[in-house]
Design an enzyme around this catalytic site. Structure first.
Site, PDB file in Angstrom:
ATOM      1  CB  CYS A 111      -0.856  -0.502   1.326  1.00 34.90           C
ATOM      2  SG  CYS A 111      -2.474  -1.026   1.423  1.00 34.90           S
TER       3      CYS A 111
ATOM      4  CG  HIS B 156      -6.175   1.873  -0.245  1.00 31.24           C
ATOM      5  ND1 HIS B 156      -5.281   2.565  -0.752  1.00 31.24           N
ATOM      6  CD2 HIS B 156      -6.085   1.013   0.623  1.00 31.24           C
ATOM      7  CE1 HIS B 156      -3.765   2.129  -0.307  1.00 31.24           C
ATOM      8  NE2 HIS B 156      -4.108   1.071   0.548  1.00 31.24           N
TER       9      HIS B 156
ATOM     10  CB  CYS C 115      -0.450   1.078   7.820  1.00 32.15           C
ATOM     11  SG  CYS C 115      -2.152  -0.096   6.808  1.00 32.15           S
TER      12      CYS C 115
ATOM     13  N   GLY D  91       1.396  -3.614   4.258  1.00 31.21           N
ATOM     14  CA  GLY D  91       1.587  -5.279   4.672  1.00 31.21           C
ATOM     15  C   GLY D  91       2.285  -5.453   5.079  1.00 31.21           C
TER      16      GLY D  91
END
Length: 382
Positions: free
Chosen positions: A89, A338, A368, A370
């Site tokens: 991300c 997103h 944040c 993964g």
């Protein structure tokens, strides 16, 4: 160390999954912000020394170096190189940070950090499969997917379903206000598409927000990952398609090409965090970015904390003592969507626009990531 400046930032609208961008190839989608950067700055594409593109699902139409394909599809000189980056991300934001690093080290005078994710034509997880790594399982036998990690996070930090739904309603309302007031127009490039009737139309605004959302409607949604959990489709990020690009330059390039910088990149970091809960990275990434910049929480005027799941910004706000009224003031991933590899590049542009609108000085963007990572970037309006 040389200074790295943001000259301009452009993004496409975020389009709902299986919606208006269904007819647009992901490579083509990225060409719109790339070419818009050159048109807006009146620069020649030949002056760009590298294009770094974040993309998470690098398979199918986003495989075979989507970044390089987009540069060629933009009609740019073949002498302009490109690469594709995957920090999950955080990919689009990492692309900007890498471009900034290149300028700060003196290896680049002008580079682009960008991101693209077409979640309709290249669905999430279409790049997964095969045997699980035996050594990964040996060292980390308790890994879970992100949705369950969000549930673990909520339990660990005592975040309730109501907390998550309240924050999600806030995201929808703030996005609705931003759209009504045209706050995204400055950095938006419209994208043509073909509808089901074969007509060529154009999308110029984000079409995912749902201003009609109510707390009652959010409370009626079923949980997705855990029967007795709190994460629903209403308090998690929306799946959308989009692309963004940010032009980074040195002082030498600014003088040579006579362009006006909009912001200075003050500091940027990427960190590792516990991989099972996976989503706590923004806290430590923020602390390190502030430390590198010699700044404190109170110095930041604009905060963009990616709304992958509502508990992530809630936890970050609480742990760091951030004033909530400064966070995601124009909505976020829950309302706007997103688009994975593009989001970080979009957030940097949104933070810059908001700094200029509110006449603030510093903005901090954090996400944040993964498998347990975090990323942060601090910019200063100039």
């Amino acid at each position: 160390m040389n200074q790295a400046f943001i000259i301009d930032a452009v993004r496409t609208p975020r389009a709902r999954r299986k919606g208006k961008f269904t007819s647009v190839h992901p490579v083509d989608l990225l060409t719109y912000p790339l070419n818009a950067l050159m048109e807006r700055t009146k620069l020649s594409a030949a002056s760009v020394e590298d294009v770094l593109v974040g993309c998470v699902t690098q398979t199918l139409e986003q495989g075979w170096c989507v970044g390089r394909a987009a540069v060629l599809a933009s009609g740019w000189p073949f002498t302009v190189p490109a690469t594709t980056i995957n920090r999950l991300c955080g990919s689009g934001q990492q692309a900007i940070n890498f471009a900034a690093s290149g300028v700060q080290s003196g290896h680049y005078d002008m580079a682009i950090g960008a991101g693209v994710e077409h979640m309709t034509r290249v669905p999430m997880f279409s790049d997964s499969g095969g045997q699980e790594s035996p050594l990964l399982t040996l060292h980390h036998p308790d890994l879970v997917q992100q949705g369950l990690a969000a549930e673990i996070l909520a339990e660990q930090f005592k975040i309730s379903r109501k907390d998550a739904d309240d924050f999600s309603l806030r995201s929808q309302r703030l996005a609705a206000t931003a759209l009504t007031e045209g706050r995204f127009k400055k950095s938006m490039v419209s994208v043509p598409y073909t509808d089901e009737a074969g007509q060529t139309l154009s999308l110029a605004v984000d079409d995912n927000p749902r201003p009609e959302t109510t707390l009652e409607a959010l409370g009626g949604l079923k949980t997705v990952f855990k029967p007795d959990g709190i994460i629903t489709a209403g308090n998690a990020s929306a799946i959308v398609d989009g692309a963004a690009a940010v032009l980074i330059a040195s002082e030498n390039a600014i003088k040579k090409f006579q362009v006006e910088p909009r912001a200075r990149i003050v500091s940027h970091v990427a960190i590792g965090s516990p991989p099972r809960v996976m989503l706590t990275g923004p806290v430590e990434a923020t602390r390190q970015a502030l430390r590198k910049a010699g700044l404190q929480i109170k110095d930041i005027n604009v905060w963009e904390i990616n709304e992958a799941f509502a508990p992530v910004p809630i936890m970050t706000i609480r742990e760091l003592g951030i004033p909530e009224e400064l966070v995601n003031v124009n909505g976020g991933g829950i309302s706007l969507g997103h688009p994975l590899g593009a989001t970080g590049a979009m957030l940097v542009g949104m933070a810059l626009d908001e700094l200029e609108r509110s006449k603030g000085r510093y903005a901090l963007v954090t996400m944040c990531i993964g498998l347990g990572m975090g990323i942060a970037t601090i910019i200063e309006r100039v």
